[in-house]
Design a protein around this motif. Structure first.
Motif, PDB file in Angstrom:
ATOM      1  N   HIS A  79       0.833  -1.210   0.000  1.00  0.00           N
ATOM      2  CA  HIS A  79       0.000   0.000   0.000  1.00  0.00           C
ATOM      3  C   HIS A  79       0.864   1.255   0.000  1.00  0.00           C
ATOM      4  O   HIS A  79       0.492   2.274  -0.601  1.00  0.00           O
ATOM      5  N   GLN A  80       1.996   1.205   0.676  1.00  0.00           N
ATOM      6  CA  GLN A  80       2.883   2.367   0.704  1.00  0.00           C
ATOM      7  C   GLN A  80       3.622   2.555  -0.619  1.00  0.00           C
ATOM      8  O   GLN A  80       4.218   3.603  -0.871  1.00  0.00           O
ATOM      9  N   GLY A  81       3.615   1.527  -1.457  1.00  0.00           N
ATOM     10  CA  GLY A  81       4.298   1.622  -2.745  1.00  0.00           C
ATOM     11  C   GLY A  81       5.803   1.534  -2.634  1.00  0.00           C
ATOM     12  O   GLY A  81       6.530   2.014  -3.503  1.00  0.00           O
ATOM     13  N   SER A  82       6.292   0.915  -1.558  1.00  0.00           N
ATOM     14  CA  SER A  82       7.736   0.819  -1.323  1.00  0.00           C
ATOM     15  C   SER A  82       8.259  -0.556  -1.730  1.00  0.00           C
ATOM     16  O   SER A  82       8.016  -1.549  -1.039  1.00  0.00           O
ATOM     17  N   VAL A  83       8.981  -0.602  -2.848  1.00  0.00           N
ATOM     18  CA  VAL A  83       9.564  -1.867  -3.310  1.00  0.00           C
ATOM     19  C   VAL A  83      10.546  -2.387  -2.267  1.00  0.00           C
ATOM     20  O   VAL A  83      10.508  -3.570  -1.882  1.00  0.00           O
ATOM     21  N   GLU A  84      11.428  -1.518  -1.807  1.00  0.00           N
ATOM     22  CA  GLU A  84      12.475  -1.914  -0.869  1.00  0.00           C
ATOM     23  C   GLU A  84      11.891  -2.485   0.424  1.00  0.00           C
ATOM     24  O   GLU A  84      12.320  -3.537   0.914  1.00  0.00           O
ATOM     25  N   LYS A  85      10.867  -1.808   0.954  1.00  0.00           N
ATOM     26  CA  LYS A  85      10.288  -2.262   2.218  1.00  0.00           C
ATOM     27  C   LYS A  85       9.447  -3.523   2.044  1.00  0.00           C
ATOM     28  O   LYS A  85       9.354  -4.334   2.958  1.00  0.00           O
ATOM     29  N   LYS A  86       8.844  -3.694   0.871  1.00  0.00           N
ATOM     30  CA  LYS A  86       8.082  -4.925   0.653  1.00  0.00           C
ATOM     31  C   LYS A  86       9.029  -6.124   0.592  1.00  0.00           C
ATOM     32  O   LYS A  86       8.745  -7.183   1.173  1.00  0.00           O
ATOM     33  N   VAL A  87      10.152  -5.960  -0.086  1.00  0.00           N
ATOM     34  CA  VAL A  87      11.166  -7.016  -0.110  1.00  0.00           C
ATOM     35  C   VAL A  87      11.641  -7.308   1.309  1.00  0.00           C
ATOM     36  O   VAL A  87      11.759  -8.477   1.717  1.00  0.00           O
ATOM     37  N   GLN A  88      11.862  -6.249   2.082  1.00  0.00           N
ATOM     38  CA  GLN A  88      12.320  -6.430   3.468  1.00  0.00           C
ATOM     39  C   GLN A  88      11.279  -7.169   4.303  1.00  0.00           C
ATOM     40  O   GLN A  88      11.623  -8.052   5.101  1.00  0.00           O
ATOM     41  N   ALA A  89       9.999  -6.844   4.100  1.00  0.00           N
ATOM     42  CA  ALA A  89       8.924  -7.515   4.845  1.00  0.00           C
ATOM     43  C   ALA A  89       8.903  -9.014   4.540  1.00  0.00           C
ATOM     44  O   ALA A  89       8.711  -9.842   5.442  1.00  0.00           O
ATOM     45  N   ILE A  90       9.115  -9.370   3.282  1.00  0.00           N
ATOM     46  CA  ILE A  90       9.137 -10.787   2.894  1.00  0.00           C
ATOM     47  C   ILE A  90      10.363 -11.476   3.497  1.00  0.00           C
ATOM     48  O   ILE A  90      10.288 -12.623   3.971  1.00  0.00           O
ATOM     49  N   GLU A  91      11.492 -10.788   3.520  1.00  0.00           N
ATOM     50  CA  GLU A  91      12.706 -11.362   4.116  1.00  0.00           C
ATOM     51  C   GLU A  91      12.545 -11.551   5.618  1.00  0.00           C
ATOM     52  O   GLU A  91      12.993 -12.555   6.180  1.00  0.00           O
ATOM     53  N   TYR A  92      11.879 -10.601   6.280  1.00  0.00           N
ATOM     54  CA  TYR A  92      11.590 -10.759   7.716  1.00  0.00           C
ATOM     55  C   TYR A  92      10.681 -11.969   7.942  1.00  0.00           C
ATOM     56  O   TYR A  92      10.868 -12.734   8.892  1.00  0.00           O
ATOM     57  N   LEU A  93       9.662 -12.114   7.092  1.00  0.00           N
ATOM     58  CA  LEU A  93       8.748 -13.252   7.215  1.00  0.00           C
ATOM     59  C   LEU A  93       9.526 -14.562   7.112  1.00  0.00           C
ATOM     60  O   LEU A  93       9.287 -15.504   7.875  1.00  0.00           O
ATOM     61  N   ASP A  94      10.447 -14.617   6.183  1.00  0.00           N
ATOM     62  CA  ASP A  94      11.239 -15.829   5.969  1.00  0.00           C
ATOM     63  C   ASP A  94      12.188 -16.092   7.134  1.00  0.00           C
ATOM     64  O   ASP A  94      12.219 -17.199   7.689  1.00  0.00           O
ATOM     65  N   LYS A  95      12.965 -15.081   7.503  1.00  0.00           N
ATOM     66  CA  LYS A  95      14.062 -15.288   8.454  1.00  0.00           C
ATOM     67  C   LYS A  95      13.621 -15.231   9.915  1.00  0.00           C
ATOM     68  O   LYS A  95      14.271 -15.804  10.788  1.00  0.00           O
TER      69      LYS A  95
END
Length: 402
Positions: A305-321
């Motif tokens: 929703h924020q339109g942040s590519v970088e933060k969306k990638v980070q959110a997925i990496e947090y979910l994984d790790k």
């Protein structure tokens, strides 16, 4: 109770479209996800369509689907589910309406010509937002309209003997002039306008602007619905279930379905939520009489929703790790026999900054009988796998082996 344990890890809005800035990959394909990469080679990968034809692609309809409830039968509106989660005493004649406290522009133009800047007011804290809602309640609450505090920017309005009317979702109109998206109901429109007058110069918002934060300066009403009637998850599936989520909507679905609801300190629905606390809450439930845990993580959706590519990638990496990796490690160390389903509820593509109805990728892992697969877990390879679940509310049958 079942000897085998069943877990769903739900990355809200995690699915996306190929993005040029990510070399033509989606955030899920681009992100560094060692836990999902390892599991994908041992799991069934495929696509599932969670949104029934003709229904809006909301987290409400989509998460009902994932939990095995056909939205066409069970959906009565988003806000009533959230109302259940915060203990609102809803009568059959009540209509619940979601009350976001949003950021609208503050230039010197008529209200209708303002722009909606942020549907979450910079992920404002529940504590600050409760103070702001109190100021709104002091002037606007009466026997017909009752306000209730939820989590962060997400709150609830109960309309006594109200009507289920069509209202625009604020995250669908980000960056747009609000005029054509305002309620046609005169009282709701008046309350939105008046809430802006009450909040625009509130001390909390003056301080937020000083600190470079988005002010929480207007109530936005949406998601009207009546009291839901979900059947019991345990009676339906023969499993005792626990919901682990920061989001009132998910907690409300759980309350309506008779599931347990974990309270995780520091879980806020944002990028910097208490991931570790969520994992521990799920493990505690599975060790103490629960057969099924649903770990919901809102962050990928919020970053979409924020339109942040970088933060969306980070959110997925947090979910994984910080969720999937530690969860699997703990379950394996305990020798638990378990089946794990990882998936989004719907896509929230960076391009449009809102939900779409496209099918989403799923990963289904069985600790007792791991597969040997070549597919990675992402949208493209899930589509190439040939596995497709056309009715989202049946995906749980795959997880539960029936």
């Amino acid at each position: 109770m079942s000897e085998k344990k069943y877990i769903i890890v739900l990355g809200d809005g995690m699915a996306d479209e190929p993005i040029e800035a990510l070399s033509g990959m989606t955030p899920l394909a681009y992100a560094d996800t060692p836990a999902m990469d390892r599991l994908s080679k041992l799991s069934e990968i495929g696509l599932v369509h969670t949104i029934p034809e003709g229904m809006k692609p909301g987290s409400d309809t989509a998460n009902l689907s994932v939990l095995g409830y056909d939205p066409k039968l069970y959906y009565s509106g988003r806000s009533p589910l959230e109302a259940l989660s915060i203990g609102v005493p809803m009568k059959d004649t009540d209509v619940a309406i979601r009350c976001n406290i949003v950021t609208i522009s503050e230039e010197n133009v008529p209200f209708e010509e303002r722009t909606i800047i942020d549907h979450s007011s910079g992920e404002i804290s529940t504590e600050d937002c409760a103070v702001l809602l109190k100021a709104v309640k002091a002037e606007l609450q009466n026997e017909t309209y009752q306000f209730y505090v939820g989590t962060s920017y997400r709150h609830c309005l109960i309309w006594n003997k109200g009507q289920v009317i069509d209202l625009s979702q604020p995250h669908d109109v980000l960056g747009q002039v609000i005029g054509e998206y305002l309620p046609h109901d005169e009282q709701l429109l008046y309350m939105m306008k008046r809430s802006h007058e009450i909040l625009v110069n509130h001390p909390i918002n003056i301080e937020r602007k000083k600190n470079g934060l988005n002010p929480a300066n207007c109530c936005w009403f949406w998601g009207a619905g009546t009291r839901p009637a979900l059947s019991s998850f345990e009676e339906k599936n023969g499993l005792k279930g626990m919901m682990v989520s920061a989001v009132d909507l998910l907690k409300g679905i759980a309350v309506g379905a008779g599931m347990g609801v974990a309270q995780v300190e520091g879980a806020n629905g944002g990028l910097h939520t208490n991931y570790e606390g969520k994992v521990q809450a799920a493990l505690n439930a599975l060790q103490n009489g629960y057969d099924f845990a649903y770990i919901h993580v809102e962050a990928p959706d919020e970053m979409g929703h924020q339109g942040s590519v970088e933060k969306k990638v980070q959110a997925i990496e947090y979910l994984d790790k910080r969720v999937i990796g530690p969860l699997v490690k703990s379950l394996d160390a305990e020798g638990t026999n378990y089946r794990l389903l990882v998936m989004p509820d719907h896509p929230t593509p960076i391009r449009v900054r809102t939900h779409t109805s496209d099918s989403v990728p799923y990963l289904l892992y069985d600790s007792a009988s791991p597969k040997k697969e070549s597919h990675n877990y992402n949208e493209k390879e899930a589509g190439e796998s040939g596995n497709f679940v056309s009715q989202g509310h049946t995906i749980i049958n795959k997880l539960l082996e029936r």
